[in-house]
Design an enzyme around this catalytic site. Structure first.
Site, short mmCIF file in Angstrom:
data_model
loop_
_atom_site.label_atom_id
_atom_site.label_comp_id
_atom_site.label_asym_id
_atom_site.label_seq_id
_atom_site.Cartn_x
_atom_site.Cartn_y
_atom_site.Cartn_z
N TYR A 153 -12.80 103.38 -18.46
CA TYR A 153 -13.86 102.65 -17.98
C TYR A 153 -14.32 101.80 -19.15
CZ TYR A 153 -18.73 101.30 -16.67
OH TYR A 153 -19.89 100.87 -16.49
N GLU A 241 -18.16 94.53 -15.88
CA GLU A 241 -17.87 96.25 -15.86
C GLU A 241 -16.44 96.24 -15.31
OE1 GLU A 241 -19.73 100.08 -13.83
OE2 GLU A 241 -19.48 98.32 -12.47
#
Length: 431
Positions: A153, A241
């Site tokens: 991530y 993101e």
């Protein structure tokens, strides 16, 4: 999914900030409501990333089944993924009104891509996030399918407490970052970016190492991190993101999926980006409200709420519900309101056939109550208002506002406070 556009994104990002940033940062965060979120389809966001040198899967976009099949042949890939392009999530588990199940399909045969596209294009895809009739698919994305050996991530967020952007990463990707932060906070890594220096090489390499990339992949991941920051600056993003930022068995670092949020205040210098705004799936009333800088969200009740400030709007909805009523909408006027906006707001509210009463709840700090009162009387006369109207005004120039309403000769019910206003609005419907 690369979709910065729906109103739920703000709540999601806020939740992530709470989990990821330490208490001192969180307590100083300021939340600002943009005029309207920018909606981009997945392929549009991937194109922005591709243009900035970020590694994404090779892909083509098609509007017809024959174009999709031809695109699959041109890819010359071992495996192909076909994705219906709509803004709503849950595409993979969705159902088409053509009978086809799933808005995302994997195949190794280009001919199958054409057959699948025939059952997607022009048909409605129904998911948990679409209206009950679904959303018509006008475009599909044909992309190279890549295996992922490991998922991480990575995100870049704006943080006021740190006076600029912050990199956030975790070696645990492909899942909700909130769950990772709650269960294993030690696996969340942060790097504050100096807005003047940008992302330094040592920062990028350190973040890549923290994400678990080793050997040549560490340098490759660091390069991708720097390119993502370049994109962040280039498009005036407030959030980039990537989940997952993946590693393939062949030794590639690829951005498989991402969300990008844009700063609406930068629209004047991001004309090309904002020109891509896909409004075909947006609610018509919300779009009309946005033209007048009004924030409108439709609900299923029968008491229209006309309020200034998101917090006051939510409180108004709650108190209506407390007294046995149901709000028909969430309409926030904002601060610098003009008479014309008040008039247009009333047009929106009265156009809803479900509305049986209107509750105006204004607390005038920046807002001049007299402007609201003049707008209300103008709207009542010109629109020939036929439903009960309850008005509660407080704050700047309230005495003049009440005089305007009292001398208007219009059937307007005044209220002393919010509780009184909610009771009167509910009672007006029950008569």
């Amino acid at each position: 999914r690369l979709n910065p556009i729906n109103r739920k994104t703000s709540k999601l990002l806020w939740a992530k900030i709470k989990f990821i940033l330490p208490p001192p940062c969180f307590s100083q965060c300021t939340w600002l409501s943009p005029r309207r979120w920018l909606n981009l389809q997945e392929y549009q966001s991937k194109k922005l990333m591709q243009d900035s040198g970020v590694a994404v899967q090779r892909f083509y976009v098609a509007d017809t089944a024959s174009e999709a099949q031809e695109a699959a042949k041109r890819l010359n890939a071992k495996e192909i993924v076909l994705k219906a392009q709509i803004l709503a999530g849950g595409r993979g588990k969705g159902v088409f009104n053509s009978g086809l199940k799933g808005g995302v399909h994997l195949t190794k045969d280009p001919a199958v891509v054409g057959e699948l596209a025939k059952k997607m294009l022009g048909f409605n895809l129904i998911t948990k996030q679409t209206p009950k009739d679904g959303v018509k698919v006008k475009t599909v994305m044909v992309a190279e399918a890549l295996d992922i050996s490991r998922e991480t991530y990575f995100a870049i967020l704006m943080d006021r407490a740190c006076n600029g952007p912050v990199m956030v990463g975790s070696p645990q990707g492909g899942m909700d970052i909130e769950e990772v932060a709650a269960a294993t906070p030690e696996l969340i890594f942060k790097e504050v970016i100096d807005i003047f220096e940008g992302v330094r090489d040592d920062q990028a390499l350190r973040m890549a190492a923290n994400l678990g990339f080793k050997g040549p992949l560490q340098r490759q991941a660091a390069d991708q991190i720097k390119r993502l920051y370049d994109l962040f600056l280039k498009v005036d993003a407030t959030q980039v993101e990537v989940n997952p930022l993946g590693e393939t068995p062949e030794g590639q670092v690829v951005c498989f999926d991402a969300k990008i949020n844009f700063d609406d205040n930068a629209e004047f210098r991001q004309k090309d980006v904002f020109a891509m705004d896909d409004m075909t799936e947006s609610d018509a009333t919300e779009m009309e409200a946005a033209k007048w800088d009004l924030k409108y969200i439709g609900m299923d009740g029968n008491i229209a709420c006309f309020v200034n400030g998101a917090g006051l709007a939510m409180a108004t909805c709650d108190i209506i519900d407390l007294h046995g009523g149901k709000p028909a909408n969430f309409l926030d006027l904002g601060g610098g309101v003009k008479e014309r906006q008040v008039y247009e707001a009333f047009k929106l509210l009265t156009a809803d056939p479900k509305v049986e009463a209107i509750l105006v709840n204004i607390f005038g700090g920046i807002v001049n109550c007299a402007i609201i009162a003049n707008g209300i009387t103008k709207a009542c006369r010109e629109l020939e208002l036929k439903v009960p109207l309850v008005v509660r005004l407080e704050g700047t120039n309230v005495h003049e506002a009440k005089r305007i309403l009292n001398e208007s000769g219009l059937p307007i019910t005044s209220a002393d406070d919010l509780d009184d206003a909610a009771k009167k609005a509910v009672a007006a419907i029950r008569k």
